[in-house]
Design an enzyme around this catalytic site. Sequence first.
Site, PDB file in Angstrom:
ATOM      1  N   CYS A   1       0.812  -1.218   0.000  1.00 32.72           N
ATOM      2  CA  CYS A   1       0.000   0.000   0.000  1.00 32.72           C
ATOM      3  C   CYS A   1       0.849   1.273   0.000  1.00 32.72           C
ATOM      4  CB  CYS A   1      -0.941   0.008   1.210  1.00 32.72           C
ATOM      5  SG  CYS A   1      -2.269  -1.208   1.095  1.00 32.72           S
ATOM      6  N   ASP A   2       2.166   1.130   0.088  1.00 38.58           N
ATOM      7  CA  ASP A   2       3.040   2.296   0.139  1.00 38.58           C
ATOM      8  C   ASP A   2       3.763   2.521  -1.188  1.00 38.58           C
ATOM      9  OD1 ASP A   2       3.825   4.451   1.815  1.00 38.58           O
ATOM     10  OD2 ASP A   2       5.827   3.600   1.981  1.00 38.58           O
ATOM     11  N   SER A   3       3.160   2.087  -2.270  1.00 38.72           N
ATOM     12  CA  SER A   3       3.751   2.255  -3.603  1.00 38.72           C
ATOM     13  C   SER A   3       3.358   3.623  -4.151  1.00 38.72           C
ATOM     14  CB  SER A   3       3.270   1.137  -4.533  1.00 38.72           C
ATOM     15  OG  SER A   3       3.812   1.304  -5.817  1.00 38.72           O
TER      16      SER A   3
END
Length: 418
Positions: free
Chosen positions: A302-304
């Site tokens: 989710c931190d892309s």
Amino acid sequence: MKLNVFLLDNLVGYLYTTADRGIVFSYDEKYLSTGKVPLSLSLPLQQKEFSQKECLPYFSGLLPEGTVKSRISQYLQISESSTMKFLQFLGGECSGTVSFIDSNESEFRPKNTFQLSDENYIPLNDEGLLKIVKESKNKPMLLGSKDLRLSLAGAQEKISLAYYDESWHIPKNGAPSTHILKPTREGELNSIAYNEFFCMNLADLMGLPVPKTSILDLCESQIFVCERYDRKFDAENKIILRIHQEDFCQALGIMNDIKYQADGGPSYKNCLDLITNKFSDKIVHINIFLKAILFNYLIGNCDSHGKNFSLLFDGSKIVLSPFYDLLSTTVYNSLTKKMAMKLGSNYEIEKISRSDFFKQAEIFEIKNRFWVDVIDEFSKKIFLSFDKVASKKEFAQKDELLETLYSQIKSRIEKINL
């Protein structure tokens, strides 16, 4: 204050403060006449100076973020908001090829190539390396060495070292590092080194370009090690060179503190447009980028965000860099399940379905058939690849991490195949 800005050993331009316009950047006349690559895609070659609004996204994007920046600020006793001061102290080795030299040190000029030798590197034994790892929080970025100035962008604690002759070394005299080391986190995130190592290896087997990685076990401390993709080696002559690169936020002129789409940062469409409009061999790179979107969804990354995609200036060509910072954030209950970039109609990863990929195809102006084919390809391949990576000796005691990740990937595959 005025800083001379270099690309490799070329004086590119000048970054300086003004009384009424803040920080501005201008290219050097001689550099402009050579027709070489720009410092950034957001800073095209031109005689007119760039305003603070125009140039700050690139230059601030070279610096650490968050708590890492805060600790360095306290250590150096400079303001967190002082980009110029940070670049003055930390600009000796940023990502890629850029470096910053105080104009008062005009006799100093960065070198293009460095010999891997004791003249440019300080050897480290295991005890010395362990000391650096343990001190990294209180003594960030190896700032205690008067011969060393390092800057690694990002919010995670990182150590930049060189590895050759089967041992670690601290760069000096402006020499480049060869590897990035990320010490393991504490508490719930104590498996993050293994997590990233697993996901990077999985990406490799799924056909995505990634740097070489490893796990370093050092007196019960696990360290994720990643070879730098913005370096080039001449093994025969033991020479190392830097390669010019920048992340997508910098290339799009977006400040690093708004790297998330919901805050005004780049979307997948912005990233795809950048590849379409600026890259060489764009069809190849578009294909790779779209597969990376699917891969990040499947592993639960989710931190892309925009700073986790970069480009390389390969001579006159612009190409996608290998992927980095690939890990599953959703295996940790304390981390958000909101994605850094919206996929289709949703930010929440648990709400993503096959229709969101088709919605994304509409946004991209591509045919649904692309996602159908890639989803089918990944569905057939990912579990065989998963088992192959899981069989590595590094994961002998990581059953809980792998079981959670496997279960989540299986669930997401089923959702997008419905």
